[in-house]
Design a protein around this motif. Structure first.
Motif, mmCIF file in Angstrom:
data_model
loop_
_atom_site.group_PDB
_atom_site.id
_atom_site.type_symbol
_atom_site.label_atom_id
_atom_site.label_comp_id
_atom_site.label_asym_id
_atom_site.label_seq_id
_atom_site.Cartn_x
_atom_site.Cartn_y
_atom_site.Cartn_z
ATOM 1 N N ARG A 1 -28.213 22.811 -31.395
ATOM 2 C CA ARG A 1 -28.599 24.220 -31.420
ATOM 3 C C ARG A 1 -29.012 24.687 -30.027
ATOM 4 O O ARG A 1 -28.694 25.802 -29.616
ATOM 5 C CB ARG A 1 -29.753 24.430 -32.410
ATOM 6 N N ALA A 2 -29.734 23.833 -29.314
ATOM 7 C CA ALA A 2 -30.192 24.206 -27.975
ATOM 8 C C ALA A 2 -29.020 24.406 -27.022
ATOM 9 O O ALA A 2 -29.082 25.249 -26.118
ATOM 10 C CB ALA A 2 -31.137 23.134 -27.427
ATOM 11 N N ALA A 3 -27.951 23.628 -27.217
ATOM 12 C CA ALA A 3 -26.780 23.752 -26.342
ATOM 13 C C ALA A 3 -26.194 25.156 -26.391
ATOM 14 O O ALA A 3 -25.614 25.642 -25.412
ATOM 15 C CB ALA A 3 -25.728 22.723 -26.727
ATOM 16 N N LEU A 4 -26.368 25.823 -27.516
ATOM 17 C CA LEU A 4 -25.849 27.185 -27.646
ATOM 18 C C LEU A 4 -26.566 28.146 -26.705
ATOM 19 O O LEU A 4 -26.025 29.209 -26.369
ATOM 20 C CB LEU A 4 -25.985 27.667 -29.094
ATOM 21 N N LEU A 5 -27.775 27.783 -26.268
ATOM 22 C CA LEU A 5 -28.510 28.648 -25.352
ATOM 23 C C LEU A 5 -27.798 28.799 -24.018
ATOM 24 O O LEU A 5 -27.969 29.805 -23.316
ATOM 25 C CB LEU A 5 -29.918 28.098 -25.114
ATOM 26 N N PHE A 6 -27.004 27.789 -23.641
ATOM 27 C CA PHE A 6 -26.252 27.892 -22.390
ATOM 28 C C PHE A 6 -25.246 29.044 -22.436
ATOM 29 O O PHE A 6 -24.816 29.541 -21.399
ATOM 30 C CB PHE A 6 -25.515 26.581 -22.096
ATOM 31 N N LEU A 7 -24.873 29.445 -23.650
ATOM 32 C CA LEU A 7 -23.926 30.552 -23.780
ATOM 33 C C LEU A 7 -24.546 31.888 -23.394
ATOM 34 O O LEU A 7 -23.837 32.824 -23.026
ATOM 35 C CB LEU A 7 -23.407 30.632 -25.220
ATOM 36 N N VAL A 8 -25.869 32.000 -23.491
ATOM 37 C CA VAL A 8 -26.529 33.285 -23.219
ATOM 38 C C VAL A 8 -26.301 33.721 -21.774
ATOM 39 O O VAL A 8 -25.785 34.822 -21.520
ATOM 40 C CB VAL A 8 -28.021 33.223 -23.564
ATOM 41 N N PRO A 9 -26.659 32.908 -20.767
ATOM 42 C CA PRO A 9 -26.365 33.339 -19.388
ATOM 43 C C PRO A 9 -24.873 33.415 -19.104
ATOM 44 O O PRO A 9 -24.434 34.304 -18.367
ATOM 45 C CB PRO A 9 -27.051 32.276 -18.525
ATOM 46 N N LEU A 10 -24.091 32.500 -19.691
ATOM 47 C CA LEU A 10 -22.649 32.515 -19.452
ATOM 48 C C LEU A 10 -22.033 33.825 -19.925
ATOM 49 O O LEU A 10 -21.267 34.480 -19.190
ATOM 50 C CB LEU A 10 -21.989 31.331 -20.154
ATOM 51 N N LEU A 11 -22.363 34.230 -21.139
ATOM 52 C CA LEU A 11 -21.829 35.478 -21.679
ATOM 53 C C LEU A 11 -22.366 36.687 -20.916
ATOM 54 O O LEU A 11 -21.658 37.694 -20.755
ATOM 55 C CB LEU A 11 -22.167 35.599 -23.160
ATOM 56 N N THR A 12 -23.600 36.589 -20.441
ATOM 57 C CA THR A 12 -24.169 37.680 -19.647
ATOM 58 C C THR A 12 -23.384 37.881 -18.360
ATOM 59 O O THR A 12 -23.039 39.012 -17.985
ATOM 60 C CB THR A 12 -25.648 37.400 -19.319
ATOM 61 N N TYR A 13 -23.073 36.777 -17.690
ATOM 62 C CA TYR A 13 -22.298 36.868 -16.447
ATOM 63 C C TYR A 13 -20.866 37.344 -16.715
ATOM 64 O O TYR A 13 -20.316 38.151 -15.946
ATOM 65 C CB TYR A 13 -22.277 35.517 -15.737
ATOM 66 N N LEU A 14 -20.263 36.856 -17.779
ATOM 67 C CA LEU A 14 -18.888 37.270 -18.100
ATOM 68 C C LEU A 14 -18.831 38.765 -18.422
ATOM 69 O O LEU A 14 -17.930 39.478 -17.950
ATOM 70 C CB LEU A 14 -18.360 36.455 -19.273
ATOM 71 N N ALA A 15 -19.782 39.239 -19.219
ATOM 72 C CA ALA A 15 -19.814 40.660 -19.561
ATOM 73 C C ALA A 15 -20.075 41.511 -18.320
ATOM 74 O O ALA A 15 -19.471 42.590 -18.155
ATOM 75 C CB ALA A 15 -20.885 40.921 -20.619
ATOM 76 N N SER A 16 -20.951 41.033 -17.447
ATOM 77 C CA SER A 16 -21.255 41.770 -16.219
ATOM 78 C C SER A 16 -20.035 41.826 -15.306
ATOM 79 O O SER A 16 -19.737 42.874 -14.717
ATOM 80 C CB SER A 16 -22.430 41.109 -15.483
ATOM 81 N N TYR A 17 -19.348 40.701 -15.187
ATOM 82 C CA TYR A 17 -18.146 40.677 -14.355
ATOM 83 C C TYR A 17 -17.097 41.632 -14.912
ATOM 84 O O TYR A 17 -16.445 42.378 -14.156
ATOM 85 C CB TYR A 17 -17.576 39.254 -14.278
ATOM 86 N N ALA A 18 -16.919 41.609 -16.225
ATOM 87 C CA ALA A 18 -15.930 42.487 -16.855
ATOM 88 C C ALA A 18 -16.259 43.956 -16.595
ATOM 89 O O ALA A 18 -15.362 44.763 -16.305
ATOM 90 C CB ALA A 18 -15.862 42.214 -18.353
ATOM 91 N N TYR A 19 -17.541 44.302 -16.677
ATOM 92 C CA TYR A 19 -17.927 45.692 -16.437
ATOM 93 C C TYR A 19 -17.671 46.072 -14.980
ATOM 94 O O TYR A 19 -17.129 47.162 -14.698
ATOM 95 C CB TYR A 19 -19.405 45.896 -16.775
ATOM 96 N N LEU A 20 -18.066 45.213 -14.050
ATOM 97 C CA LEU A 20 -17.859 45.512 -12.637
ATOM 98 C C LEU A 20 -16.369 45.601 -12.303
ATOM 99 O O LEU A 20 -15.953 46.456 -11.503
ATOM 100 C CB LEU A 20 -18.528 44.448 -11.765
ATOM 101 N N ALA A 21 -15.563 44.727 -12.915
ATOM 102 C CA ALA A 21 -14.117 44.769 -12.692
ATOM 103 C C ALA A 21 -13.533 46.084 -13.204
ATOM 104 O O ALA A 21 -12.672 46.698 -12.549
ATOM 105 C CB ALA A 21 -13.450 43.584 -13.386
ATOM 106 N N TRP A 22 -14.003 46.512 -14.361
ATOM 107 C CA TRP A 22 -13.541 47.805 -14.903
ATOM 108 C C TRP A 22 -13.972 48.953 -14.003
ATOM 109 O O TRP A 22 -13.187 49.855 -13.699
ATOM 110 C CB TRP A 22 -14.113 48.008 -16.309
ATOM 111 N N TYR A 23 -15.210 48.902 -13.532
ATOM 112 C CA TYR A 23 -15.752 49.975 -12.701
ATOM 113 C C TYR A 23 -14.963 50.111 -11.399
ATOM 114 O O TYR A 23 -14.656 51.231 -10.966
ATOM 115 C CB TYR A 23 -17.220 49.694 -12.400
ATOM 116 N N HIS A 24 -14.629 48.970 -10.781
ATOM 117 C CA HIS A 24 -13.927 48.988 -9.491
ATOM 118 C C HIS A 24 -12.412 48.963 -9.638
ATOM 119 O O HIS A 24 -11.699 49.069 -8.634
ATOM 120 C CB HIS A 24 -14.387 47.806 -8.635
#
Length: 334
Positions: free
Chosen positions: A13-36
């Motif tokens: 269950r704890a291993a799933l916590l690693f997904l939180v920052p990973l998904l945060t960075y992926l979503a942020s990158y996707a937004y910045l890519a769309w913006y630019h």
């Protein structure tokens, strides 16, 4: 007695916590890519100062060095709160001992210092370390420490209820006790010592800190960063450092701890609500830097958050390593 099956389940269950920052960075990158309008952002200016592309923003070493005191305070408070709520670790496990983690931590700091000097220059590096600079091109008394003081204080309130909620989600039994008290005192002592040190000659900035819209808006952005990119990393890793006895604490013992966490959360929400109100009243886009690439002459809140996650990438690594070292020390002493 240690329940191996329960331990494996908790680690899964704890291993799933690693997904939180990973998904945060992926979503942020996707937004910045769309913006630019570009899938490759490494050399495209994404920092609000318009000086750095995504790679330099992510490796903003001088900026990170200015945040080391804040990150150190939060790591002490995070590990101390975890030990007080969940209890001291049981049997040490894993290949990374305190000495190996200390070497890794020192190597990371040395690498960041070398990177800062090489990529951002001596003046920028020294200005951040001595708490004279707050952001790219921006100088102020107290530097990064004063700029982050409101978010640091509120994080001290948020961390215990955050950990209590995480323990519930991970199905970790609470074992409140005195373990971690020393780290909590160390974190609180560092807050007082640093605040006095950087404001001793010019204490005026502290007077209006909690009513300054720019400080309040920056604090809100920090508080939207720490829980998503900082805290999940060590929390997930603690399950690989030590195994705890599978012994539950009677409800009447941890009931007061939960009430204390609820009280801290209530105070945090009042403070956070104040910061949001002050920020919105002043107009967040109006306070942010306005680079040439900003649509309509100002950057949106989603943009400011997305770029900010990458700006604190090195901070999250340092916080992770320091938290692991502090927890490993507790495991060795248990």
């Amino acid at each position: 007695m240690i329940d191996a099956g329960a331990g494996r389940e908790a680690r899964s269950r704890a291993a799933l916590l690693f997904l939180v920052p990973l998904l945060t960075y992926l979503a942020s990158y996707a937004y910045l890519a769309w913006y630019h309008g570009s899938a490759s952002l490494w050399s495209i200016p994404v920092h609000e100062s318009e000086q750095y592309g995504l790679l330099r923003t992510s490796l903003y070493a001088s900026h990170f060095l200015g945040h080391v005191p804040v990150d150190t305070v939060l790591a002490c408070w995070f590990v101390g709160s975890y030990l007080m709520l969940v209890g001291p670790p049981g049997v040490r496990r894993g290949p990374m001992g305190t000495r190996s983690l200390a070497v890794l931590l020192c190597a990371f700091l040395a690498l960041c210092l070398a990177l800062s000097l090489a990529a951002f220059g001596v003046e920028d590096t020294v200005a951040y370390i001595l708490q004279r600079r707050q952001r790219a091109g921006g100088y102020a008394v107290g530097g990064s420490w004063n700029l982050h003081l409101p978010s640091t204080v509120l994080m001290l309130l948020l961390i215990p209820p955050y950990l209590a909620a995480a323990a519930h989600l991970l199905r970790l039994p609470l074992r409140p006790g005195a373990a971690g008290r020393g780290l909590l005192c160390a974190g609180a002592g560092l807050v007082v010592a640093m605040t006095l040190a950087v404001n001793l000659r010019t204490p005026a900035p502290l007077v209006g800190l909690w009513s300054d819209p720019r400080y309040m808006a920056h604090s809100v952005r920090e508080l939207a960063t720490f829980p998503l990119t900082y805290l999940p990393l060590p929390l997930a890793s603690f399950h690989w450092i030590a195994r705890r006895p599978d012994a539950r604490t009677p409800a009447d013992t941890y009931g007061p701890a939960l009430l204390a966490c609820a009280a801290l959360l209530a105070v945090f929400l009042v403070g956070f609500g104040h910061q949001v109100r002050v920020s919105l009243d002043a107009g967040i886009p109006a306070m942010a830097q306005a680079p040439a690439f900003a649509r309509g002459g100002s950057l949106s809140v989603p943009y400011l958050l997305s770029s900010h996650y990458f700006e604190h990438f090195l901070d999250s690594i340092y916080f992770w390593l320091l938290s692991l070292w502090l927890y490993a020390r507790a495991a060795d002493q248990a």
